[in-house]
Design a protein around this motif. Sequence first.
Motif, PDB file in Angstrom:
ATOM      1  N   LYS A 188      14.882  49.708  73.072  1.00  0.00           N
ATOM      2  CA  LYS A 188      13.938  48.881  73.940  1.00  0.00           C
ATOM      3  C   LYS A 188      12.685  49.466  74.072  1.00  0.00           C
ATOM      4  O   LYS A 188      11.640  48.719  74.142  1.00  0.00           O
ATOM      5  CB  LYS A 188      14.689  48.825  75.522  1.00  0.00           C
ATOM      6  CG  LYS A 188      15.990  47.806  75.545  1.00  0.00           C
ATOM      7  CD  LYS A 188      16.572  48.232  76.753  1.00  0.00           C
ATOM      8  CE  LYS A 188      17.838  47.362  77.114  1.00  0.00           C
ATOM      9  NZ  LYS A 188      18.608  47.612  78.364  1.00  0.00           N
ATOM     10  N   GLY A 220      11.907  39.185  72.414  1.00  0.00           N
ATOM     11  CA  GLY A 220      13.339  39.611  72.934  1.00  0.00           C
ATOM     12  C   GLY A 220      14.725  39.247  71.844  1.00  0.00           C
ATOM     13  O   GLY A 220      15.527  39.865  71.925  1.00  0.00           O
ATOM     14  N   GLY A 221      14.141  38.076  70.843  1.00  0.00           N
ATOM     15  CA  GLY A 221      15.166  37.733  69.862  1.00  0.00           C
ATOM     16  C   GLY A 221      15.377  38.981  69.071  1.00  0.00           C
ATOM     17  O   GLY A 221      16.603  39.258  68.700  1.00  0.00           O
ATOM     18  N   LYS A 222      14.342  39.593  68.828  1.00  0.00           N
ATOM     19  CA  LYS A 222      14.295  40.755  67.757  1.00  0.00           C
ATOM     20  C   LYS A 222      15.310  41.889  68.573  1.00  0.00           C
ATOM     21  O   LYS A 222      16.072  42.751  67.665  1.00  0.00           O
ATOM     22  CB  LYS A 222      12.952  41.434  67.445  1.00  0.00           C
ATOM     23  CG  LYS A 222      12.955  42.509  66.290  1.00  0.00           C
ATOM     24  CD  LYS A 222      13.649  41.955  64.850  1.00  0.00           C
ATOM     25  CE  LYS A 222      13.820  42.843  63.682  1.00  0.00           C
ATOM     26  NZ  LYS A 222      14.263  42.191  62.650  1.00  0.00           N
ATOM     27  N   ASP A 276      17.385  41.370  70.805  1.00  0.00           N
ATOM     28  CA  ASP A 276      19.167  41.116  70.884  1.00  0.00           C
ATOM     29  C   ASP A 276      19.548  41.451  69.359  1.00  0.00           C
ATOM     30  O   ASP A 276      20.848  41.997  69.292  1.00  0.00           O
ATOM     31  CB  ASP A 276      19.032  39.891  71.075  1.00  0.00           C
ATOM     32  CG  ASP A 276      18.705  39.325  72.636  1.00  0.00           C
ATOM     33  OD1 ASP A 276      18.736  40.224  73.217  1.00  0.00           O
ATOM     34  OD2 ASP A 276      18.505  38.186  72.833  1.00  0.00           O
ATOM     35  N   GLU A 277      18.832  41.309  68.426  1.00  0.00           N
ATOM     36  CA  GLU A 277      19.416  41.438  67.087  1.00  0.00           C
ATOM     37  C   GLU A 277      19.502  43.014  66.770  1.00  0.00           C
ATOM     38  O   GLU A 277      20.675  43.499  66.191  1.00  0.00           O
ATOM     39  CB  GLU A 277      18.155  41.057  65.755  1.00  0.00           C
ATOM     40  CG  GLU A 277      18.923  41.399  64.579  1.00  0.00           C
ATOM     41  CD  GLU A 277      17.704  41.050  63.334  1.00  0.00           C
ATOM     42  OE1 GLU A 277      17.743  41.522  62.327  1.00  0.00           O
ATOM     43  OE2 GLU A 277      16.920  40.253  63.885  1.00  0.00           O
ATOM     44  N   ILE A 293      20.175  45.504  69.193  1.00  0.00           N
ATOM     45  CA  ILE A 293      21.221  45.734  70.128  1.00  0.00           C
ATOM     46  C   ILE A 293      22.428  45.316  69.547  1.00  0.00           C
ATOM     47  O   ILE A 293      23.651  46.237  69.504  1.00  0.00           O
ATOM     48  CB  ILE A 293      21.087  45.165  71.711  1.00  0.00           C
ATOM     49  CG1 ILE A 293      19.880  45.864  72.186  1.00  0.00           C
ATOM     50  CG2 ILE A 293      22.104  45.299  72.207  1.00  0.00           C
ATOM     51  CD1 ILE A 293      19.686  47.039  72.505  1.00  0.00           C
ATOM     52  N   GLY A 294      22.677  44.319  68.659  1.00  0.00           N
ATOM     53  CA  GLY A 294      23.667  43.899  68.143  1.00  0.00           C
ATOM     54  C   GLY A 294      24.029  44.836  66.900  1.00  0.00           C
ATOM     55  O   GLY A 294      25.201  45.149  66.821  1.00  0.00           O
ATOM     56  N   ARG A 318      25.515  47.795  68.564  1.00  0.00           N
ATOM     57  CA  ARG A 318      26.775  47.747  68.959  1.00  0.00           C
ATOM     58  C   ARG A 318      27.958  47.882  67.677  1.00  0.00           C
ATOM     59  O   ARG A 318      28.892  48.510  67.780  1.00  0.00           O
ATOM     60  CB  ARG A 318      27.094  46.402  69.642  1.00  0.00           C
ATOM     61  CG  ARG A 318      28.270  46.012  70.429  1.00  0.00           C
ATOM     62  CD  ARG A 318      28.373  44.535  70.978  1.00  0.00           C
ATOM     63  NE  ARG A 318      27.236  44.436  71.684  1.00  0.00           N
ATOM     64  CZ  ARG A 318      26.210  43.670  71.567  1.00  0.00           C
ATOM     65  NH1 ARG A 318      26.228  42.864  70.576  1.00  0.00           N
ATOM     66  NH2 ARG A 318      25.391  43.267  72.598  1.00  0.00           N
TER      67      ARG A 318
END
Length: 287
Positions: free
Chosen positions: A60, A70-72, A74-75, A77-78, A81
């Motif tokens: 972050k 924010g889309g990037k 999320d990518e 963070i995915g 994970r």
Amino acid sequence: MPSQQGSPTVRRLRLGQELRLLRERNKLTGAKAAKELGWSASKVSRIEAARTMPSADDIKALVQLYGVDGGKLDELIGLLRDAEQRGWWEDYEESLPQEYTRFLGLEAEAIYQRSWEPQIVPGLLQTEDYAREVILATRGIARITHSGVRSRVEARLDRQRRVLHRTEPCRLTVVLDESVLLRRFGEYSVMREQMEHLLEISMLPHVKLHVLTLDSVHPVNTGTFIHLQFAAFDDVVYLEQLYTADFVEDLERVAGYETAFEHIRSEALDEDESRVLIQHKAMVWRR
């Protein structure tokens, strides 16, 4: 059969690569990015090289610094994970060299593999008995325990199931030097079974097996190497040595290995001719 899943090793590398590209697009050096965040320069370097796993808060902070949407985030963070998942090869970490477990993690997501082997049958194509004899042959040098031998054989067979027999298997092209078919490991029955196994594996639709005969022209003087190709990641070449292994990731050098492999393959027998030769060697090992 094992299902095909994304490899956490590749996810870690992709995460580091994505973060490096974002930094470079912002025309920041690693040292400058680290200074802006109050980090050490080595932290940024380790994250980008996938030697250190970043936390979600680290990602972050980097995304905010690089000014992406924010889309990037999320990518990324995915990817984090997925990268935190456990790979099947980690069950064998105690008995396998660290470089080799990294190779297994890369191989798990490869879509195409080129393998040149001038000394032994490659691990993906070995029978259980042949694999055991190969490992025992180096046991005194590598100081492998009895349990270590057993674990390495199990890992080799597990690898075969997950690479050759998964739902969407990796395409494999192998070139063997003819000497591989002549070099004995174990009893004659071990070698005969290994030759018969090569014939069986060579019939799989995603496997191409070639033999470079002893009287062929050898256009490239090089040892064993494996070239891995991925759908969404740069190609990598794996070089295994006695005590360690190296990964070639420079794109120009990787391309050189690809060219070298095609030179070797072009001098080898075609698939049908190779099967005839292997069948002949299987008969020789019947004595």
